[in-house]
Motif scaffolding. Structure first.
Motif: not given
Length: 387
Positions: A23-51
């Motif tokens: 259960a703890a491993d599942a929580v941590h993996v979920t949070l790590i994946v969510l963090i990476m998704v957010n970082v990628v989203a912030v980077i891609l959102e800075s491109v006007p065409t993609i945004a």
């Protein structure tokens, strides 16, 4: 379920995931994946065409992430009294103390941009920078990053001294260059502050080339400054690298010491004897299903399960051994063949003590042999050695 039990389980899920519960491993993996998704989203959102094309998706990701991170932040505050270092404090004081910790400050900065943006009138570029702070949440799940932080803190005085030396060399180089180049390039080296830009670029060995000396004296000063810059950079790098390596060794030592001292077989040994045993241990990782030792083979080593779980295949059925348990010790001490086959049930890290090394330790320190022999007899009386 009592509130205290729920709180403890929530603490285990958030802060003890590296220990291995599913259960703890599942929580941590979920949070790590969510963090990476957010970082990628912030980077891609800075491109006007993609945004412009995926603007709605980015908004959904931001809302869902903020909700999850807010819940995580609230649960971490709620479970603060379960933290070993805060258990002696009253719940409210423990939560306030926990809220001021660096990790919790980062967690707060992670969720602030969304709520601040609801107010309006805030520079969006500043909010974008705060959203990128979510990347630093990964430090919570990285032992290596924690070791680096400890290394930097332990060497803070040495690093501070290096910084003072660097600033001193920087000012001297800028003053010397201003003196040498002022007449030839009054627009670029009019004052010492003007020359500081050149000094920073030269000492850090970047060399943009926008400002450079043209006089013989200036070139000589530039050469000496560039060579000094190499030494200035090597000094803090060497300090950090040495401290980081020392911290890794310290953590490994503490983990191994805790593991060895908790094994019933070594429970009666003194500190010096445990240290001797540790120096002889070798670590081997086995994949699921891998055979660690086979029945009928001559005992060449004894084993201690450090991580994961292994299974002893006996005539009466399989017996599982978890972290901290050992096998093969009776066969090694009696110099007899093994009585069972042992396999890794999951990915397991096993500490191995060769028979020759064990007998050598026993010859050097007879007390080790006495203690181990007594422990083996006690274990055999309660449950016969299966391997």
């Amino acid at each position: 379920m009592p509130t205290a039990t729920m709180r403890h389980r929530a603490y285990e899920a958030l802060d003890k995931g590296l220990a291995g519960s599913p259960a703890a491993d599942a929580v941590h993996v979920t949070l790590i994946v969510l963090i990476m998704v957010n970082v990628v989203a912030v980077i891609l959102e800075s491109v006007p065409t993609i945004a412009g094309t995926y603007g709605t998706l980015f908004v959904v990701v931001e809302i869902v992430s903020t909700v999850i991170f807010t819940i995580e932040y609230g649960v971490r505050l709620w479970t603060a009294p379960e933290h070993p270092l805060l258990q002696s404090l009253k719940p409210l004081r423990a939560r306030l103390r926990h809220a001021m910790s660096p990790a919790m400050v980062v967690d707060l900065l992670v969720i602030l941009p969304f709520y601040v943006s609801l107010i309006g009138g805030i520079d969006l570029r500043f909010l974008l920078l705060l959203r990128l702070a979510r990347f630093f949440k990964l430090a919570r799940y990285s032992p290596g990053f924690a070791s680096l932080t400890e290394a930097l803190w332990s060497e803070r005085r040495a690093l501070g001294a290096s910084l003072i030396i660097f600033i001193g060399v920087l000012v001297i180089a800028a003053a010397a260059m201003r003196l040498a180049e002022h007449d030839a390039q009054p627009d670029k080296f009019a004052t010492i502050p003007d020359a500081l830009w050149w000094a920073v670029i030269t000492l850090t060995t970047v060399g943009y080339g926008d400002v450079f000396p043209v006089t013989p004296a200036g070139k000589l000063i530039a050469g000496v400054t560039a060579i000094t810059g190499v030494a200035m950079l090597a000094l803090p790098v060497g300090i950090i690298a040495t401290a980081f390596a020392r911290e890794i060794q310290r953590r490994d030592f503490v983990v191994t010491w805790s593991m060895v001292s908790s094994v019933p077989l070594f429970a009666g040994l003194d500190a010096a004897s445990i240290a001797d045993v540790m120096r002889s241990l070798k670590s081997v990782t086995y994949e699921p299903g891998a055979v660690i030792c086979r029945s009928g083979q001559q005992a060449r080593a004894m084993f201690v399960v450090a991580e994961g779980e292994v299974v002893v295949e006996t005539d009466d059925g399989p017996i599982g051994l978890a972290a901290g348990q050992c096998f093969g010790e009776t066969a090694v001490l009696n110099r007899t063949p093994l009585h069972a086959t042992v396999r890794a049930m999951q990915r397991a890290k096993v500490l191995i003590l060769d028979a020759e090394d064990l007998h050598h330790l026993m010859s050097l320190r007879p007390a080790i042999g006495v203690v181990i022999a007594a422990q083996v007899q006690n274990l055999a009386a309660g449950a016969p050695d299966q391997a």
